[in-house]
Design an enzyme around this catalytic site. Structure first.
Site, PDB file in Angstrom:
ATOM      1  CB  ALA A   1       5.593 -22.260 -23.944  1.00  0.00           C
ATOM      2  CE  LYS A   2       9.370 -26.162 -30.474  1.00  0.00           C
ATOM      3  NZ  LYS A   2       8.696 -25.063 -31.113  1.00  0.00           N
TER       4      LYS A   2
END
Ligand code: GLU
Length: 321
Positions: free
Chosen positions: A262-263
């Site tokens: 994920a970011k």
């Protein structure tokens, strides 16, 4: 015989080409390490290039951080923005004249055309929305506009992107050194693609080909998420009369559920590890262990790792795919 072959075979030139949009996360670092290992294992040269064309996404200070992190890990390169080399500059934003020159060649060959469509219009026009990797396939709306129609659109203040006119029948085939045989009917899947955006920024697909060709890169190593950019790039290599390099697309670092990071996780680069006193050898060991090259818990420098790996690194990595 083998001596002759050795002399005529060009030596391998690999590269790592990060975009300075934030700190390098573990996935980027592993790709860099693998690209370096492939080049060095073959006794080849390694080039570092900064891909900073997408100015709005560039983060101040990011290039310096990236170079510092890569050096800290123990990676080295023969040519790059901090040491120059025969094909300088190695920072894309300093190569705009070069891209303009090659764009002109495509233009002269009748291979590009202006497109006035917005993203929303393209999405709407795709009747059975065929979702390509980067959005819907471009249906060719502006391919056959007359001069008068172009004039009307210009007059309404629209600035065009420039698209590469794909041969409709061309199916591009290539064998990736890691992912194996791959093919794509680019017109059916992607459609005519952008080489210069409406905001004037040269597109990644175009700049990367011009750079890799002019820097004599003959092996492109990068994340598997870019596998199907290769077919578009091969079309550009062919159109510009450049030799096509070999490609090795390496796996991405996945989370425990097997999904892309994920970011939030991506944004955690080396800083927290360095702050906690982790050594470069521990990080290299962790990166190498995460793709099965060493046992977990190994602490090792890039050059020690290089010495320890069997010569056919591709075969080793293929078994880890
Ligand atoms: N600049 C691209 C990125 O950081 C990589 C491009 C490439 O290796 O071809 O994702």
């Amino acid at each position: 015989m083998s001596e002759i072959v050795a002399r005529v075979q060009p030596s391998l030139r690999g590269r790592y080409a990060p975009s300075p949009t934030g700190d390098l996360h573990m996935g980027n670092l592993r790709t860099a390490l693998l690209a370096w290992l492939f080049a060095r294992k073959a006794g080849g040269q390694f080039v570092l290039r900064i891909e900073d064309l997408d100015r709005p996404r560039v983060r101040q200070g990011s290039t310096e951080h990236m170079l510092e992190d890569l050096h800290w890990l123990g990676l080295d390169w023969n040519e790059g923005p901090d040491c120059s080399g025969p094909y300088a500059p190695y920072t894309q934003s300093e190569r705009l004249d070069i891209y303009q020159d090659y764009l002109q060649r495509l233009e002269t060959a009748g291979l590009i055309y202006p497109c006035y469509c917005s993203r929303a219009e393209i999405a709407q026009a795709a009747s059975a929305p065929q979702q390509g990797e980067e959005g819907p396939r471009y249906p060719g709306t502006c391919r056959y506009l007359t001069q008068a129609q172009r004039g009307e659109r210009e007059a309404s203040g629209r600035r065009p992107s420039l698209r590469f006119r794909i041969d409709d029948e061309h199916i591009v085939n290539f064998t990736d050194l890691l992912a194996g045989p791959t093919s794509q009917h680019v017109q059916q899947v992607v459609g005519d693609f952008i080489v210069r955006r409406a905001d004037g920024i040269f597109a990644y697909q175009f700049a990367v080909v011009v750079d890799d060709a002019l820097m004599h890169i003959n092996q492109v190593v990068r994340g598997i998420d870019l596998l199907h950019s290769s077919e578009r790039q091969i079309l550009l290599y062919e159109a510009l009369g450049f030799p096509v390099p070999s490609f090795a697309h390496v796996p991405l670092v996945l989370d425990k559920q097997g999904k892309r990071l994920a970011k939030r996780e991506q944004s955690s680069g080396l800083a927290p590890l360095r702050a906690a006193g982790t050594t470069p050898q521990q990080v290299v060991g962790q990166l190498a262990a995460s793709c099965g090259l060493v046992l977990p818990g190994t602490s090792i420098s890039p050059y020690e790792l290089l010495g320890r790996l069997a010569p056919d690194l591709y075969a080793i990595m293929r078994t880890k795919q």
